[in-house]
Scaffold this motif. Structure first.
Motif, PDB file in Angstrom:
ATOM      1  N   THR A   1      30.866  47.419  40.234  1.00 29.62           N
ATOM      2  CA  THR A   1      31.828  47.279  38.747  1.00 29.62           C
ATOM      3  C   THR A   1      33.222  46.560  39.223  1.00 29.62           C
ATOM      4  N   LEU A   2      33.813  46.023  38.321  1.00 23.45           N
ATOM      5  CA  LEU A   2      34.804  45.230  38.822  1.00 23.45           C
ATOM      6  C   LEU A   2      36.128  46.185  38.271  1.00 23.45           C
ATOM      7  N   SER A   3      36.670  46.741  39.407  1.00 23.73           N
ATOM      8  CA  SER A   3      37.873  47.564  39.191  1.00 23.73           C
ATOM      9  C   SER A   3      39.038  46.608  39.540  1.00 23.73           C
ATOM     10  N   ALA A   4      40.169  47.267  39.396  1.00 19.47           N
ATOM     11  CA  ALA A   4      41.493  46.461  39.595  1.00 19.47           C
ATOM     12  C   ALA A   4      41.652  46.173  41.060  1.00 19.47           C
ATOM     13  N   GLU A   5      41.017  47.026  42.091  1.00 16.95           N
ATOM     14  CA  GLU A   5      41.015  46.822  43.482  1.00 16.95           C
ATOM     15  C   GLU A   5      39.982  45.819  43.757  1.00 16.95           C
ATOM     16  N   ARG A   6      38.740  45.732  43.104  1.00 18.48           N
ATOM     17  CA  ARG A   6      38.066  44.667  43.258  1.00 18.48           C
ATOM     18  C   ARG A   6      38.696  43.167  42.898  1.00 18.48           C
ATOM     19  N   TRP A   7      39.314  43.303  41.952  1.00 20.27           N
ATOM     20  CA  TRP A   7      40.091  41.863  41.276  1.00 20.27           C
ATOM     21  C   TRP A   7      40.984  41.801  42.367  1.00 20.27           C
ATOM     22  N   VAL A   8      41.727  42.435  42.792  1.00 14.14           N
ATOM     23  CA  VAL A   8      42.996  42.080  43.834  1.00 14.14           C
ATOM     24  C   VAL A   8      42.035  41.678  45.208  1.00 14.14           C
ATOM     25  N   LEU A   9      40.927  42.164  45.624  1.00 12.85           N
ATOM     26  CA  LEU A   9      40.322  41.723  46.911  1.00 12.85           C
ATOM     27  C   LEU A   9      39.685  40.425  46.518  1.00 12.85           C
ATOM     28  N   GLU A  10      39.031  40.234  45.373  1.00 10.70           N
ATOM     29  CA  GLU A  10      38.467  38.849  44.903  1.00 10.70           C
ATOM     30  C   GLU A  10      39.349  37.880  44.756  1.00 10.70           C
ATOM     31  N   LEU A  11      40.663  37.871  44.331  1.00  4.75           N
ATOM     32  CA  LEU A  11      41.557  36.970  44.091  1.00  4.75           C
ATOM     33  C   LEU A  11      42.228  36.517  45.471  1.00  4.75           C
ATOM     34  N   TYR A  12      42.308  37.524  46.466  1.00  2.32           N
ATOM     35  CA  TYR A  12      42.733  37.110  47.584  1.00  2.32           C
ATOM     36  C   TYR A  12      41.711  36.583  48.833  1.00  2.32           C
ATOM     37  N   ARG A  13      40.573  36.662  48.504  1.00  2.00           N
ATOM     38  CA  ARG A  13      39.441  36.081  49.103  1.00  2.00           C
ATOM     39  C   ARG A  13      39.349  34.788  48.768  1.00  2.00           C
ATOM     40  N   THR A  14      39.536  34.468  47.597  1.00  2.00           N
ATOM     41  CA  THR A  14      39.486  33.330  46.865  1.00  2.00           C
ATOM     42  C   THR A  14      40.537  32.485  47.571  1.00  2.00           C
TER      43      THR A  14
END
Length: 141
Positions: A81-94
């Motif tokens: 699931t896309l949680s707030a923590e996952r969003w931050v992680l994905e944006l940083y990874r991007t």
């Protein structure tokens, strides 16, 4: 939510690629003008700019990694699931993956440019050594 993440990662990677192009535009122009000394150097600059966008966006938007949010890796696993923590992680990874992809591409371009520069300097040195020496005026005391 998945489509929003995909659109945001695309936008961020395109922005990071644009920022990289902006920072390296002048050095690339000077390098290509020095090595090629022909109007075709502008075409090479445009190609490297285009390649920067392609490499940056393809490195930043990792489709196979984003698939984890819509399909399970195997039959018994759950979809992440896309949680707030996952969003931050994905944006940083991007951001990191975009910069890393562009850095590798520029490293390869600059290595080839350095080799070409050494070859050009070698030919210039060789050409100068074949020219007849110019007589120096004699000094009068």
């Amino acid at each position: 939510m998945f489509f929003t993440l995909m659109a945001v990662t695309f936008g961020i990677s395109a922005f990071v690629a644009w920022l990289s192009v902006t920072l390296f535009k002048r050095p690339l122009a000077e390098i290509f003008e020095r090595i090629i000394k022909d109007p075709i150097s502008v075409a090479w600059q445009k190609y490297v700019v285009f390649a920067t966008y392609v490499v940056g966006v393809s490195g930043g938007v990792r489709i196979y990694q984003l698939e984890r949010y819509i399909t399970a890796p195997h039959h018994d696993a759950e979809i992440i699931t896309l949680s707030a923590e996952r969003w931050v992680l994905e944006l940083y990874r991007t951001v990191i993956e975009t910069l890393q992809s562009i850095a590798w591409m520029y490293l390869i371009v600059f290595i080839f440019a350095l080799v070409a520069y050494v070859i050009v300097k070698g030919f210039e040195f060789k050409y100068r050594s074949y020219e007849a020496p110019k007589p120096t005026p004699e000094k009068k005391d």
